[in-house]
Structure formats: structure tokens, C-alpha cells
Motif scaffolding. Sequence first.
Motif, mmCIF file in Angstrom:
data_model
loop_
_atom_site.group_PDB
_atom_site.id
_atom_site.type_symbol
_atom_site.label_atom_id
_atom_site.label_comp_id
_atom_site.label_asym_id
_atom_site.label_seq_id
_atom_site.Cartn_x
_atom_site.Cartn_y
_atom_site.Cartn_z
ATOM 1 N N VAL A 515 0.920 2.332 8.417
ATOM 2 C CA VAL A 515 1.406 1.601 9.591
ATOM 3 C C VAL A 515 1.219 2.446 10.845
ATOM 4 O O VAL A 515 0.777 1.953 11.895
ATOM 5 N N LEU A 516 1.546 3.746 10.753
ATOM 6 C CA LEU A 516 1.392 4.633 11.904
ATOM 7 C C LEU A 516 -0.072 4.773 12.308
ATOM 8 O O LEU A 516 -0.381 5.040 13.475
ATOM 9 N N ALA A 517 -0.964 4.574 11.332
ATOM 10 C CA ALA A 517 -2.396 4.624 11.633
ATOM 11 C C ALA A 517 -2.919 3.275 12.111
ATOM 12 O O ALA A 517 -4.124 3.124 12.348
ATOM 13 N N HIS A 518 -2.029 2.281 12.231
ATOM 14 C CA HIS A 518 -2.380 0.928 12.679
ATOM 15 C C HIS A 518 -3.459 0.305 11.785
ATOM 16 O O HIS A 518 -4.410 -0.327 12.270
ATOM 17 N N ALA A 519 -3.301 0.497 10.479
ATOM 18 C CA ALA A 519 -4.225 -0.103 9.521
ATOM 19 C C ALA A 519 -4.023 -1.618 9.495
ATOM 20 O O ALA A 519 -2.965 -2.135 9.883
ATOM 21 N N ASP A 520 -5.049 -2.333 9.025
ATOM 22 C CA ASP A 520 -4.913 -3.784 8.954
ATOM 23 C C ASP A 520 -4.091 -4.185 7.730
ATOM 24 O O ASP A 520 -3.777 -3.354 6.864
ATOM 25 N N ALA A 521 -3.732 -5.494 7.667
ATOM 26 C CA ALA A 521 -2.848 -5.978 6.603
ATOM 27 C C ALA A 521 -3.417 -5.748 5.203
ATOM 28 O O ALA A 521 -2.685 -5.304 4.302
ATOM 29 N N PRO A 522 -4.722 -6.016 4.931
ATOM 30 C CA PRO A 522 -5.249 -5.766 3.584
ATOM 31 C C PRO A 522 -5.133 -4.303 3.157
ATOM 32 O O PRO A 522 -4.856 -4.017 1.988
ATOM 33 N N SER A 523 -5.317 -3.374 4.092
ATOM 34 C CA SER A 523 -5.208 -1.950 3.754
ATOM 35 C C SER A 523 -3.767 -1.588 3.409
ATOM 36 O O SER A 523 -3.512 -0.832 2.468
ATOM 37 N N ILE A 524 -2.812 -2.123 4.179
ATOM 38 C CA ILE A 524 -1.392 -1.866 3.902
ATOM 39 C C ILE A 524 -1.015 -2.449 2.547
ATOM 40 O O ILE A 524 -0.324 -1.813 1.748
ATOM 41 N N GLU A 525 -1.509 -3.671 2.269
ATOM 42 C CA GLU A 525 -1.210 -4.300 0.978
ATOM 43 C C GLU A 525 -1.813 -3.500 -0.174
ATOM 44 O O GLU A 525 -1.189 -3.342 -1.228
ATOM 45 N N GLN A 526 -3.012 -2.969 0.012
ATOM 46 C CA GLN A 526 -3.668 -2.196 -1.037
ATOM 47 C C GLN A 526 -2.854 -0.960 -1.401
ATOM 48 O O GLN A 526 -2.697 -0.629 -2.582
ATOM 49 N N VAL A 527 -2.318 -0.285 -0.392
ATOM 50 C CA VAL A 527 -1.487 0.889 -0.649
ATOM 51 C C VAL A 527 -0.210 0.482 -1.380
ATOM 52 O O VAL A 527 0.219 1.146 -2.334
ATOM 53 N N ALA A 528 0.415 -0.606 -0.945
ATOM 54 C CA ALA A 528 1.650 -1.072 -1.581
ATOM 55 C C ALA A 528 1.401 -1.449 -3.037
ATOM 56 O O ALA A 528 2.221 -1.141 -3.925
ATOM 57 N N VAL A 529 0.266 -2.102 -3.317
ATOM 58 C CA VAL A 529 -0.060 -2.481 -4.697
ATOM 59 C C VAL A 529 -0.280 -1.246 -5.556
ATOM 60 O O VAL A 529 0.142 -1.186 -6.724
ATOM 61 N N SER A 530 -0.920 -0.228 -4.978
ATOM 62 C CA SER A 530 -1.145 1.016 -5.736
ATOM 63 C C SER A 530 0.161 1.704 -6.092
ATOM 64 O O SER A 530 0.220 2.485 -7.050
ATOM 65 N N GLU A 531 1.224 1.405 -5.316
ATOM 66 C CA GLU A 531 2.546 1.976 -5.598
ATOM 67 C C GLU A 531 3.431 1.041 -6.413
ATOM 68 O O GLU A 531 4.630 1.291 -6.545
ATOM 69 N N GLY A 532 2.850 -0.043 -6.916
ATOM 70 C CA GLY A 532 3.604 -0.889 -7.845
ATOM 71 C C GLY A 532 4.001 -2.247 -7.325
ATOM 72 O O GLY A 532 4.647 -3.021 -8.048
ATOM 73 N N MET A 533 3.632 -2.604 -6.091
ATOM 74 C CA MET A 533 3.990 -3.928 -5.598
ATOM 75 C C MET A 533 3.176 -4.998 -6.332
ATOM 76 O O MET A 533 1.957 -4.881 -6.471
ATOM 77 N N ARG A 534 3.851 -6.024 -6.789
ATOM 78 C CA ARG A 534 3.182 -7.153 -7.414
ATOM 79 C C ARG A 534 3.029 -8.257 -6.371
ATOM 80 O O ARG A 534 3.991 -8.679 -5.741
ATOM 81 N N THR A 535 1.795 -8.736 -6.191
ATOM 82 C CA THR A 535 1.544 -9.761 -5.183
ATOM 83 C C THR A 535 2.057 -11.111 -5.658
ATOM 84 O O THR A 535 2.360 -11.312 -6.840
ATOM 85 N N MET A 536 2.128 -12.059 -4.727
ATOM 86 C CA MET A 536 2.560 -13.418 -5.072
ATOM 87 C C MET A 536 1.621 -14.043 -6.100
ATOM 88 O O MET A 536 2.059 -14.775 -6.995
#
Length: 561
Positions: A515-536
Amino acid sequence: MNAEVHPHASGFLPWLVDRGRLSAVLAERVSRVQLETSDRLCAVLLKLGLLSEGALASELADYTHLPLLQGEDLPGAPLEIEDFNPEFCRTSEIVPVKLDEGALEIACWDALDAFAVRALEFSLERPVRRRIGSRTEIQRALESLYPRDRSSAVAVQATSGASEEEELDRLKDLASDAPVIRLVQSLIDRAIALRASDIHLEPSERALHVRLRLDGLLREMDPQPRDVAAPLVSRIKVMAGLNIAERRLPQDGRIRVTVQGKDIDFRVATTPTLHGESVVLRILDRQDVALDFQALGFDTSLQGTLRDAIQRPFGIVLVTGPTGSGKTTTLYAALKEINTPERKILTVEDPVEYVLEGVNQVPIRPQIGLTFAQALRAFLRQDPDVLMVGEIRDKETAEIAVQAALTGHLLLSTLHTNTAAAAVTRLLDMGIDDYLLTSTLHVVVGQRLLRKLCRACREPYAPSQDVLARFGITRSDAPTWYHPKGCAACGGTGFKGRTSIVEALRMTEAVRSRVLAHADAPSIEQVAVSEGMRTMLEHGLDRVGAGITTAEEVLRVTSMS
């Protein structure tokens, strides 16, 4: 004439008590209400919600030994009967069904009302035989076969040059007509019976179209004559306390009615269209909403994530998704979890949908300057612990929300974005500083509502390779999947009820750095998924594997179809 035997009305209540359909206490209450209101016994039973229309018809058939009539048995066209008065049938709520060997067969819903039958026999000089049906079906048949409002419509057209005051008086008279009142009530009763979330009334050049939103999708009902549009809308406006003379501007209001013993709230919105005013009634059945994470479709892991966020003393929790995805219901469930005497909770909503005991709820009123931002500023002077803002719509509201979180308040709100990650970039686009956002935002919940398969008729099937490919799985990995069939229990749709699919993006260190690097939404989601977030989509696939819904339904609501 071979007149039918009419069992006395006074014996029906004791008969219901003997059959175990009513307790003696309830029977006594019915008697008191009937005495106070002078209503017919059957009408009181329905009004108090002690018997449904179907149950009343069945009990009356047993009590009177009269046959039950199905909806398809009602005639498609009016009978040709000499010296027949349709107004009497409308008032008495009886429908002539057929003439047979000189006798008239009628459909009635109140078999204890002997007066109407005897009056018909006297007037027509022929015996009358009764069949018992549902009150709603009989009222609907009367509106179709003997529409009283055609003459009213002619009068409206003939006096189109009348003054506004005369036209307003005429609309008031039309809105108070008994057929119009019954038609509004029948629409409401039918919507509640089908568990609809919205009633849409849409006038066109030739008809008034009626659609109900069932499990998230609109379904066309039988259209009404074009002539009833104006009086029907006027009646709803009167009930909602709106200005019936104002037909050029949109209006909003609320209605509360009692249906089968339950208080039901309706949010009313009118909008002028080319052929008249379109009306939408949002049904808010407070007793039918489960404000519980488990019932809403949150599994154990998701519940833990959300509970951890809402139990913190300060920060921001967001729920995101399109209109109608259940965001506000999720927020209410969260407030219910943390609503204790030790916490002061304030909400600002547009409008207040459900009343929560112990929570201070304020509806916004833009027409007098009470916006989300202004109410939120005022709330901060009320010494709150928790704030709930119905929606963050602009930079001003977002900035005050962040400031509230920084000064030691827990703030819950919603945002209109397609994914949880997109909510973060949306706030950055609004102008919120990245370092403030990462230090206040705890979790973003993205969700959708999808239809559940009817458990009574769902069928297993082998999905196509194309559908499997959309989920990124092979046929050998696919569990047993189901698709809809349709039965009486689900009204032939194959679906019954809705549930949610959810993703929860937590503000971890890795996400914070993106977020601090102002990444786009897909990049933020990719990091969250790598940490265990399950998408809809993944949550939806789990629901498909569990036989709760279909793959096509998941693809539809996640915009993947």
C-alpha cells in the motif's frame, strides 16, 4: 331451492381449540378483538396471524364440509349472469365460478359469512353452492375479472383539464377505494409469502408491471391493468406519508404494516417515468434477518478475522461490494457482537434499515444539510466508543473516518468496490494519505450474495470442462456438484434462500508495504493471497463442493461469467 347448511360462526373458535390449532387463551383474545373491531371472525384470525390463508381455507373446508378450490379453478373470464351486480361480489369478496343446472357455484374465502350467499340466492332466484379458496387468490381474481377502476380511469381522462386541487382530491378518493386498498395488501401479502426482498411497480403504456426480487433476481408477476397505476401509487404514497400531488420529483418514505402477526417495515422510493411513477418497496423484515456471522455464511476462519478486528478499541473495518451484496447486514451483525452497556455506539445511515436496541441511530437528511460527514463530525463530540457510517462516499467522509480512528474510535463502514483489495486503492484515489490508511485500517471484507440450491430437489451432475477450467481445476479433482431442478418447495426455481461468499484482507506488514508503494489492487490481492487470504471465488468453489450452490451462480456474482 336446495340451500346449503351454514354452520354457525360461533362454533368455529371452539372447534379450532378442540383440534389444537388455537389455545384457549388465543381464542379468548380473538373473541375480544372481534368484539372491539366488529370484524368478521375469519378476518380477525388472518389479521392476528394465527392462521395463514391456506390453513384457514383448509380448516373451514373441514368445519363446513365444503370443497377446497385451487387457484387454477377460478374462471379466466366473467360469467354471463342475468341481473348480476359485480359490485356486490367485490364488496363480499366472492367470485362466480360456473353456472351448473340452474345453480351458481361461487368461490369464497369466508365460509362463515352466510349473508352474502343468501343475498345472492334471493337476488338471482337460484341456489348458490360454495367452494372455499385463498383470500389472496379470490381478491386477485376479482381485480382481474371485475376491475372497478376502469370507470375511474375514464373519469381521470375526461377531466384531464381539471385544476390541480380537483385532481388531488380525485387521487385521494381513488387511493381510499376498497379495491385499491385490497390490491396493495394482496401485493404485500404475496411478496412476504414468497420471501421477496423488493416489490417493483413499473407503469408502461398498456399495463402496470409488477416484479418481485426473489433471492436476488427479479421475477415477473401478473401485470395489473394500466388504469390502476395512479390510484395504486397514490395509496402507497398515503401509507408512506408522501406528497401524492408531487409526481415530478422522486420521493422516499417508510411504511410499517402487520402481516400474519409480524411487523414488517417497507422502504418506499418513487421515481417519475415516461408513463407515470415507478415505485420500489424494499421489504425490511426485522424478524427474518439473522444478525449472526454463522447464519450469514462466514466460516470459522472468517469469523475469527472479523471478530479480532471489531474487538479492537480503535481503527477502521470496511465491508465492500456492490449494491445488494449484504454489506449493511454484515455491519449490523458486527454491531450486535460488540453492543454492550460498556460501549457507546452511534450510527449514521441512509436510511436506518433495522433498529438495534441500545444503539443510537441517525438517518442522514441531505435536504437540510445533514450528510454523512456532518453527522460524523457531530458524533465525535458525543463521546462514542464505536461509530458506524453507512457508506464512505467522498473524500470528506473518508478523512473524518480516518481522523476518528486516529483519535481512539472504532469505525465501521461500507465502500462500493468489486474486491477487498480495490477498497484500499479507492481510498488512496480519494486522497487519503497512505501512511494514515495503513495505520488505521484493520481489515476489508469483500462479499457477495448468491442463491442456495433447494435441498429438496437439487440433482448431482458432471460439470463441463469449460466450467471446471474457469475454477482452475480438473475433472478428477472436482467433488460432486449439483444443479437446480425445481419443485413445489422452491416455486420451480431450484433455489431457496441466499448465503454469502466472503474474502477478508487483513492489513499485514506485507500488505502494508504494498500500500505504501501505491501498488495496484491485483498486486495487493496477490500478496494477501500468498499470506493465506481466500478469495470470494475460492470461497464460492467451497460452497459448490458442499452442495450449497452452483458453479454458474458463483461465476455470476463474482463477475467471472
